[in-house]
Motif scaffolding. Structure first.
Motif, mmCIF file in Angstrom:
data_model
loop_
_atom_site.group_PDB
_atom_site.id
_atom_site.type_symbol
_atom_site.label_atom_id
_atom_site.label_comp_id
_atom_site.label_asym_id
_atom_site.label_seq_id
_atom_site.Cartn_x
_atom_site.Cartn_y
_atom_site.Cartn_z
ATOM 1 N N ASN A 31 0.741 -1.300 -0.246
ATOM 2 C CA ASN A 31 0.081 -0.088 0.046
ATOM 3 C C ASN A 31 0.874 1.332 0.107
ATOM 4 O O ASN A 31 1.853 1.395 0.887
ATOM 5 C CB ASN A 31 -0.929 0.027 1.233
ATOM 6 N N LEU A 32 0.692 2.130 -0.983
ATOM 7 C CA LEU A 32 1.407 3.258 -1.103
ATOM 8 C C LEU A 32 0.777 4.469 -0.293
ATOM 9 O O LEU A 32 -0.551 4.420 -0.005
ATOM 10 C CB LEU A 32 1.430 3.638 -2.444
ATOM 11 N N THR A 33 1.542 5.560 0.090
ATOM 12 C CA THR A 33 1.132 6.480 1.076
ATOM 13 C C THR A 33 0.290 7.547 -0.042
ATOM 14 O O THR A 33 0.594 7.544 -1.129
ATOM 15 C CB THR A 33 2.235 7.129 1.677
ATOM 16 N N PRO A 34 -0.730 8.129 0.461
ATOM 17 C CA PRO A 34 -1.339 9.109 -0.308
ATOM 18 C C PRO A 34 -0.693 10.378 -0.818
ATOM 19 O O PRO A 34 -1.226 11.091 -1.691
ATOM 20 C CB PRO A 34 -2.634 9.396 0.500
ATOM 21 N N LYS A 35 0.484 10.804 -0.377
ATOM 22 C CA LYS A 35 1.217 11.642 -0.663
ATOM 23 C C LYS A 35 2.111 11.696 -1.723
ATOM 24 O O LYS A 35 2.995 12.789 -2.166
ATOM 25 C CB LYS A 35 1.785 12.628 0.483
ATOM 26 N N GLY A 36 2.473 10.527 -2.109
ATOM 27 C CA GLY A 36 3.722 10.189 -3.008
ATOM 28 C C GLY A 36 4.753 9.881 -2.154
ATOM 29 O O GLY A 36 4.954 10.321 -0.990
ATOM 30 N N SER A 37 5.789 9.015 -2.578
ATOM 31 C CA SER A 37 6.908 8.566 -1.896
ATOM 32 C C SER A 37 7.644 7.869 -2.802
ATOM 33 O O SER A 37 7.932 7.933 -4.156
ATOM 34 C CB SER A 37 6.610 7.680 -0.797
ATOM 35 N N LYS A 38 9.216 7.571 -2.306
ATOM 36 C CA LYS A 38 10.043 6.766 -3.147
ATOM 37 C C LYS A 38 9.931 5.554 -2.476
ATOM 38 O O LYS A 38 9.966 5.306 -1.185
ATOM 39 C CB LYS A 38 11.618 7.353 -2.609
ATOM 40 N N VAL A 39 10.021 4.508 -3.450
ATOM 41 C CA VAL A 39 9.906 3.063 -3.083
ATOM 42 C C VAL A 39 10.740 2.510 -3.559
ATOM 43 O O VAL A 39 11.166 2.337 -4.945
ATOM 44 C CB VAL A 39 8.414 2.589 -3.647
ATOM 45 N N SER A 40 11.540 1.661 -2.762
ATOM 46 C CA SER A 40 12.783 0.731 -3.203
ATOM 47 C C SER A 40 12.090 -0.685 -3.302
ATOM 48 O O SER A 40 11.911 -1.110 -2.281
ATOM 49 C CB SER A 40 13.900 0.945 -2.491
ATOM 50 N N VAL A 41 12.337 -1.457 -4.317
ATOM 51 C CA VAL A 41 12.113 -2.732 -4.308
ATOM 52 C C VAL A 41 13.393 -3.695 -4.573
ATOM 53 O O VAL A 41 14.098 -3.393 -5.655
ATOM 54 C CB VAL A 41 11.353 -3.292 -5.676
ATOM 55 N N SER A 42 13.584 -4.738 -3.597
ATOM 56 C CA SER A 42 14.830 -5.407 -3.815
ATOM 57 C C SER A 42 14.387 -7.039 -3.551
ATOM 58 O O SER A 42 13.232 -7.144 -3.107
ATOM 59 C CB SER A 42 15.809 -4.841 -2.796
ATOM 60 N N LYS A 43 15.583 -7.629 -4.039
ATOM 61 C CA LYS A 43 15.362 -9.082 -3.608
ATOM 62 C C LYS A 43 16.218 -9.599 -2.777
ATOM 63 O O LYS A 43 17.591 -9.458 -3.184
ATOM 64 C CB LYS A 43 15.247 -9.672 -5.058
ATOM 65 N N ARG A 44 16.190 -10.458 -1.781
ATOM 66 C CA ARG A 44 17.008 -10.966 -0.694
ATOM 67 C C ARG A 44 16.567 -12.237 -0.433
ATOM 68 O O ARG A 44 15.448 -12.323 -0.023
ATOM 69 C CB ARG A 44 17.121 -10.034 0.590
ATOM 70 N N ASN A 45 17.384 -13.165 -0.717
ATOM 71 C CA ASN A 45 17.200 -14.561 -0.193
ATOM 72 C C ASN A 45 15.990 -15.231 -0.858
ATOM 73 O O ASN A 45 15.231 -15.942 -0.397
ATOM 74 C CB ASN A 45 16.901 -14.684 1.453
ATOM 75 N N GLY A 46 16.021 -14.745 -2.145
ATOM 76 C CA GLY A 46 14.799 -15.239 -3.036
ATOM 77 C C GLY A 46 13.471 -14.585 -2.756
ATOM 78 O O GLY A 46 12.237 -15.111 -3.190
ATOM 79 N N LYS A 47 13.120 -13.499 -1.575
ATOM 80 C CA LYS A 47 11.985 -12.925 -1.241
ATOM 81 C C LYS A 47 12.292 -11.371 -1.850
ATOM 82 O O LYS A 47 13.226 -10.864 -1.772
ATOM 83 C CB LYS A 47 11.794 -13.071 -0.154
ATOM 84 N N VAL A 48 10.961 -11.020 -2.197
ATOM 85 C CA VAL A 48 10.930 -9.370 -2.538
ATOM 86 C C VAL A 48 10.871 -8.762 -1.364
ATOM 87 O O VAL A 48 9.583 -9.027 -0.388
ATOM 88 C CB VAL A 48 9.624 -9.275 -3.677
ATOM 89 N N PHE A 49 11.269 -7.559 -1.099
ATOM 90 C CA PHE A 49 11.208 -6.652 -0.167
ATOM 91 C C PHE A 49 10.917 -5.386 -0.639
ATOM 92 O O PHE A 49 11.359 -4.781 -1.654
ATOM 93 C CB PHE A 49 12.369 -6.641 0.670
ATOM 94 N N ILE A 50 9.922 -4.394 -0.105
ATOM 95 C CA ILE A 50 9.549 -3.400 -0.765
ATOM 96 C C ILE A 50 9.737 -2.408 0.521
ATOM 97 O O ILE A 50 9.127 -2.548 1.581
ATOM 98 C CB ILE A 50 8.100 -3.349 -1.245
ATOM 99 N N GLU A 51 10.377 -1.245 0.402
ATOM 100 C CA GLU A 51 10.609 -0.050 1.308
ATOM 101 C C GLU A 51 10.315 1.289 0.983
ATOM 102 O O GLU A 51 10.630 1.438 -0.288
ATOM 103 C CB GLU A 51 11.977 -0.345 1.882
ATOM 104 N N GLU A 52 9.630 1.855 1.763
ATOM 105 C CA GLU A 52 9.044 3.273 1.287
ATOM 106 C C GLU A 52 10.040 4.299 2.141
ATOM 107 O O GLU A 52 9.783 3.998 3.244
ATOM 108 C CB GLU A 52 7.632 3.074 1.592
ATOM 109 N N GLU A 53 10.189 5.257 1.493
ATOM 110 C CA GLU A 53 10.819 6.584 2.053
ATOM 111 C C GLU A 53 9.851 7.719 1.626
ATOM 112 O O GLU A 53 9.383 7.875 0.562
ATOM 113 C CB GLU A 53 12.157 6.981 1.343
ATOM 114 N N GLY A 54 9.190 8.791 2.517
ATOM 115 C CA GLY A 54 8.365 9.587 2.499
ATOM 116 C C GLY A 54 9.112 10.777 1.645
ATOM 117 O O GLY A 54 10.237 10.989 1.869
ATOM 118 N N ASN A 55 8.466 11.510 1.069
ATOM 119 C CA ASN A 55 8.958 12.726 0.392
ATOM 120 C C ASN A 55 8.585 13.867 1.305
ATOM 121 O O ASN A 55 8.021 14.272 1.949
ATOM 122 C CB ASN A 55 8.217 13.046 -0.953
#
Length: 133
Positions: free
Chosen positions: A109-133
């Motif tokens: 789920n993305l924030t309603p204000k917009g943000s920077k989202v990083s998608v990475s893969k570690r140990n075969g799993k997808v990780f999504i991290e969000e940094e606010g603007n």
């Protein structure tokens, strides 16, 4: 006696006419209320921009990236990072990363204000991290 039966038929027909007119009025009222808020060519504008960075850890994987039901990218990833920039187009948005080979979906789920989202893969799993603007 004959005059009495004509009078009751006349009242019945007048009552049916008024009822039909009332139904017609209610239908027109609902149609007006339903369509009055919609203008031609009117689009809602939302503030905010999403920046999605897909890390190079997905090299060789076939990925599809969606925001809500809109396909942003569907390709086999190379060895370089990929950056996508999307203007916000809905009140609530969800980012979905789909591994096309296994058909695993990772929603976020993305924030309603917009943000920077990083998608990475570690140990075969997808990780999504969000940094606010």
């Amino acid at each position: 006696m004959r005059n009495k039966s004509i009078n009751s038929n006349k009242q019945f027909m007048i009552g049916n006419g008024l009822l039909a007119f009332g139904v017609f009025f209610v239908v027109c009222l609902f149609l007006y209320l339903g369509f009055r808020s919609r203008s031609k060519g009117e689009q809602r504008a939302f503030e905010g921009v999403y920046t999605v960075e897909i890390a190079s850890g997905f090299a060789g994987d076939s990925l599809s990236v969606f925001v809500n039901d809109s396909l942003l990218m569907n390709r086999t990833m190379g060895s370089a990072d990929v950056t996508l920039q999307i203007e916000r187009f809905a009140e609530e948005s969800v980012l979905m990363v789909v591994d096309n080979r296994t058909e695993n979906i990772t929603p976020f789920n993305l924030t309603p204000k917009g943000s920077k989202v990083s998608v990475s893969k570690r140990n075969g799993k997808v990780f999504i991290e969000e940094e606010g603007n």
